[in-house]
Design a protein around this motif. Structure first.
Motif, PDB file in Angstrom:
ATOM      1  N   TRP A  86      -2.730  17.590  -4.406  1.00  0.00           N
ATOM      2  CA  TRP A  86      -3.056  16.720  -3.282  1.00  0.00           C
ATOM      3  C   TRP A  86      -1.840  16.539  -2.392  1.00  0.00           C
ATOM      4  CZ3 TRP A  86      -8.069  14.836  -3.142  1.00  0.00           C
ATOM      5  CH2 TRP A  86      -8.815  14.980  -4.313  1.00  0.00           C
ATOM      6  N   GLN A  87      -2.047  16.590  -1.075  1.00  0.00           N
ATOM      7  CA  GLN A  87      -0.986  16.371  -0.094  1.00  0.00           C
ATOM      8  C   GLN A  87      -1.105  14.943   0.438  1.00  0.00           C
ATOM      9  OE1 GLN A  87      -1.013  19.138   3.176  1.00  0.00           O
ATOM     10  NE2 GLN A  87       0.340  17.873   4.398  1.00  0.00           N
ATOM     11  N   LEU A  88       0.038  14.268   0.566  1.00  0.00           N
ATOM     12  CA  LEU A  88       0.059  12.890   1.040  1.00  0.00           C
ATOM     13  C   LEU A  88      -0.257  12.819   2.534  1.00  0.00           C
ATOM     14  CD1 LEU A  88       0.661   9.938   0.213  1.00  0.00           C
ATOM     15  CD2 LEU A  88       3.041  10.372   0.868  1.00  0.00           C
ATOM     16  N   ILE A  89      -1.163  11.922   2.882  1.00  0.00           N
ATOM     17  CA  ILE A  89      -1.524  11.682   4.276  1.00  0.00           C
ATOM     18  C   ILE A  89      -0.859  10.402   4.778  1.00  0.00           C
ATOM     19  CG2 ILE A  89      -3.435  11.232   5.882  1.00  0.00           C
ATOM     20  CD1 ILE A  89      -3.403  14.088   4.640  1.00  0.00           C
ATOM     21  N   SER A  90      -0.959   9.323   3.975  1.00  0.00           N
ATOM     22  CA  SER A  90      -0.387   8.050   4.406  1.00  0.00           C
ATOM     23  C   SER A  90      -0.115   7.145   3.209  1.00  0.00           C
ATOM     24  CB  SER A  90      -1.321   7.332   5.391  1.00  0.00           C
ATOM     25  OG  SER A  90      -2.515   6.945   4.736  1.00  0.00           O
ATOM     26  N   VAL A  91       0.824   6.198   3.417  1.00  0.00           N
ATOM     27  CA  VAL A  91       1.142   5.164   2.441  1.00  0.00           C
ATOM     28  C   VAL A  91       1.248   3.858   3.220  1.00  0.00           C
ATOM     29  CG1 VAL A  91       2.754   4.309   0.700  1.00  0.00           C
ATOM     30  CG2 VAL A  91       2.516   6.777   1.060  1.00  0.00           C
ATOM     31  N   GLU A  92       0.449   2.893   2.810  1.00  0.00           N
ATOM     32  CA  GLU A  92       0.432   1.615   3.507  1.00  0.00           C
ATOM     33  C   GLU A  92       0.542   0.480   2.501  1.00  0.00           C
ATOM     34  OE1 GLU A  92      -2.375   0.660   6.988  1.00  0.00           O
ATOM     35  OE2 GLU A  92      -3.341  -0.267   5.242  1.00  0.00           O
ATOM     36  N   GLY A  93       1.457  -0.440   2.747  1.00  0.00           N
ATOM     37  CA  GLY A  93       1.579  -1.636   1.933  1.00  0.00           C
ATOM     38  C   GLY A  93       0.770  -2.746   2.568  1.00  0.00           C
ATOM     39  N   ARG A  94      -0.094  -3.377   1.784  1.00  0.00           N
ATOM     40  CA  ARG A  94      -0.926  -4.473   2.282  1.00  0.00           C
ATOM     41  C   ARG A  94      -0.431  -5.762   1.652  1.00  0.00           C
ATOM     42  NH1 ARG A  94      -6.747  -1.282   2.219  1.00  0.00           N
ATOM     43  NH2 ARG A  94      -6.061   0.314   3.702  1.00  0.00           N
ATOM     44  N   LEU A  95       0.162  -6.612   2.488  1.00  0.00           N
ATOM     45  CA  LEU A  95       0.763  -7.855   2.025  1.00  0.00           C
ATOM     46  C   LEU A  95      -0.275  -8.973   1.952  1.00  0.00           C
ATOM     47  CD1 LEU A  95       3.078  -6.101   3.586  1.00  0.00           C
ATOM     48  CD2 LEU A  95       4.416  -8.105   3.015  1.00  0.00           C
ATOM     49  N   PRO A  96      -0.008 -10.001   1.126  1.00  0.00           N
ATOM     50  CA  PRO A  96      -0.980 -11.087   0.946  1.00  0.00           C
ATOM     51  C   PRO A  96      -1.385 -11.788   2.243  1.00  0.00           C
ATOM     52  CG  PRO A  96       0.729 -11.231  -0.717  1.00  0.00           C
ATOM     53  CD  PRO A  96       1.151 -10.163   0.256  1.00  0.00           C
ATOM     54  N   GLY A 112      -2.045 -10.431   4.971  1.00  0.00           N
ATOM     55  CA  GLY A 112      -2.870  -9.531   5.773  1.00  0.00           C
ATOM     56  C   GLY A 112      -2.078  -8.531   6.602  1.00  0.00           C
ATOM     57  N   SER A 113      -0.757  -8.686   6.667  1.00  0.00           N
ATOM     58  CA  SER A 113       0.045  -7.741   7.437  1.00  0.00           C
ATOM     59  C   SER A 113       0.221  -6.438   6.656  1.00  0.00           C
ATOM     60  CB  SER A 113       1.405  -8.344   7.805  1.00  0.00           C
ATOM     61  OG  SER A 113       2.153  -8.625   6.641  1.00  0.00           O
ATOM     62  N   ARG A 114       0.691  -5.420   7.352  1.00  0.00           N
ATOM     63  CA  ARG A 114       0.870  -4.087   6.771  1.00  0.00           C
ATOM     64  C   ARG A 114       2.327  -3.656   6.939  1.00  0.00           C
ATOM     65  NH1 ARG A 114      -4.010  -4.820   5.390  1.00  0.00           N
ATOM     66  NH2 ARG A 114      -5.781  -3.691   6.205  1.00  0.00           N
ATOM     67  N   ASP A 115       2.798  -2.863   5.988  1.00  0.00           N
ATOM     68  CA  ASP A 115       4.087  -2.204   6.170  1.00  0.00           C
ATOM     69  C   ASP A 115       3.957  -0.768   5.689  1.00  0.00           C
ATOM     70  OD1 ASP A 115       4.261  -2.327   3.393  1.00  0.00           O
ATOM     71  OD2 ASP A 115       6.199  -3.286   3.353  1.00  0.00           O
ATOM     72  N   TYR A 116       4.943   0.030   6.005  1.00  0.00           N
ATOM     73  CA  TYR A 116       4.914   1.464   5.707  1.00  0.00           C
ATOM     74  C   TYR A 116       6.192   1.807   4.958  1.00  0.00           C
ATOM     75  CZ  TYR A 116       1.051   1.053   8.834  1.00  0.00           C
ATOM     76  OH  TYR A 116      -0.134   0.643   9.403  1.00  0.00           O
ATOM     77  N   PRO A 117       6.202   1.644   3.615  1.00  0.00           N
ATOM     78  CA  PRO A 117       7.430   1.780   2.836  1.00  0.00           C
ATOM     79  C   PRO A 117       8.057   3.171   2.879  1.00  0.00           C
ATOM     80  CG  PRO A 117       5.520   1.584   1.391  1.00  0.00           C
ATOM     81  CD  PRO A 117       5.043   1.322   2.789  1.00  0.00           C
ATOM     82  N   GLY A 159      11.344  -6.994  -1.915  1.00  0.00           N
ATOM     83  CA  GLY A 159      11.200  -8.441  -1.918  1.00  0.00           C
ATOM     84  C   GLY A 159       9.810  -8.929  -1.551  1.00  0.00           C
ATOM     85  N   ASN A 160       8.917  -8.021  -1.184  1.00  0.00           N
ATOM     86  CA  ASN A 160       7.543  -8.393  -0.833  1.00  0.00           C
ATOM     87  C   ASN A 160       6.570  -7.806  -1.842  1.00  0.00           C
ATOM     88  OD1 ASN A 160       8.178  -9.678   1.716  1.00  0.00           O
ATOM     89  ND2 ASN A 160       8.575  -7.620   2.496  1.00  0.00           N
ATOM     90  N   GLU A 161       5.609  -8.615  -2.261  1.00  0.00           N
ATOM     91  CA  GLU A 161       4.573  -8.108  -3.154  1.00  0.00           C
ATOM     92  C   GLU A 161       3.425  -7.591  -2.300  1.00  0.00           C
ATOM     93  OE1 GLU A 161       1.958 -10.484  -6.049  1.00  0.00           O
ATOM     94  OE2 GLU A 161       3.673  -9.778  -7.243  1.00  0.00           O
ATOM     95  N   SER A 162       3.026  -6.363  -2.554  1.00  0.00           N
ATOM     96  CA  SER A 162       1.928  -5.793  -1.778  1.00  0.00           C
ATOM     97  C   SER A 162       1.122  -4.831  -2.629  1.00  0.00           C
ATOM     98  CB  SER A 162       2.462  -5.078  -0.533  1.00  0.00           C
ATOM     99  OG  SER A 162       3.280  -3.990  -0.879  1.00  0.00           O
ATOM    100  N   VAL A 163      -0.103  -4.617  -2.200  1.00  0.00           N
ATOM    101  CA  VAL A 163      -0.944  -3.564  -2.764  1.00  0.00           C
ATOM    102  C   VAL A 163      -0.658  -2.329  -1.921  1.00  0.00           C
ATOM    103  CG1 VAL A 163      -3.316  -2.768  -3.089  1.00  0.00           C
ATOM    104  CG2 VAL A 163      -2.714  -5.155  -3.584  1.00  0.00           C
ATOM    105  N   VAL A 164      -0.272  -1.252  -2.575  1.00  0.00           N
ATOM    106  CA  VAL A 164       0.065  -0.022  -1.860  1.00  0.00           C
ATOM    107  C   VAL A 164      -1.140   0.911  -1.908  1.00  0.00           C
ATOM    108  CG1 VAL A 164       1.656   1.927  -1.709  1.00  0.00           C
ATOM    109  CG2 VAL A 164       2.505  -0.331  -2.423  1.00  0.00           C
ATOM    110  N   VAL A 165      -1.558   1.371  -0.735  1.00  0.00           N
ATOM    111  CA  VAL A 165      -2.714   2.257  -0.609  1.00  0.00           C
ATOM    112  C   VAL A 165      -2.211   3.615  -0.144  1.00  0.00           C
ATOM    113  CG1 VAL A 165      -4.936   2.619   0.528  1.00  0.00           C
ATOM    114  CG2 VAL A 165      -4.196   0.294  -0.079  1.00  0.00           C
TER     115      VAL A 165
END
Length: 145
Positions: free
Chosen positions: A10-20, A22-27, A131-137
């Motif tokens: 599998w080739q990676l398309i995207s990685v997104e962190g979803r913070l509690p 509702g904001s997003r980050d891109y680690p 330092g931020n807890e997020s669900v990584v998608v």
């Protein structure tokens, strides 16, 4: 069956962190680089990283300055081990044998897995990153079997 569907590369398309909140980050940046492999014997390996990591000043593989090494490590995730699936919960469990993040060695990292055609989305349980807890998608596209 989830396990049969995962087998391949599998080739990676995207990685997104979803913070509690509702904001997003891109680690690993907006255009990350990565590969994920599962085999029929239950082995797996993953490598993902920022595409824009700064090269070291030295060509010596062990000659990076402390800040260069930190930046390179912070911009990558690499681990391997075995995997099993929990079909009822559509979860893949990565049993970590080796990792650049030593705290994961010997642990089980659970990922919710959703497959649609040649796309795979893996979602982590909440992780502490910077330092931020997020669900990584992580979104992947099949490149081979």
């Amino acid at each position: 069956m989830l396990k049969d569907g995962l087998v391949g590369t599998w080739q990676l398309i995207s990685v997104e962190g979803r913070l509690p909140d509702g904001s997003r980050d891109y680690p690993y940046g907006q255009n990350p680089l990565g590969i994920l492999m599962y085999d029929r014997l239950g082995n797996m390996a993953v490598q993902l990283m920022r595409r824009d990591r700064t090269p070291f000043k030295s060509a010596d593989l062990k000659g990076g300055l402390a800040q260069e090494a930190k930046d390179a490590l912070d911009g990558a995730a690499v681990y391997f081990g075995t995997y099993e699936t929990e079909e009822q919960t559509e979860t893949v469990c990565h049993h970590i044998t080796g990792s650049v993040f030593p705290n994961w060695i010997g642990t089980v990292q659970r990922r919710k897995a959703t497959m649609t055609g040649n796309r795979l989305v893996l979602s982590t349980e909440p992780l502490l990153m910077g330092g931020n807890e997020s669900v990584v998608v992580l979104e992947w596209q099949r490149t081979g079997r």
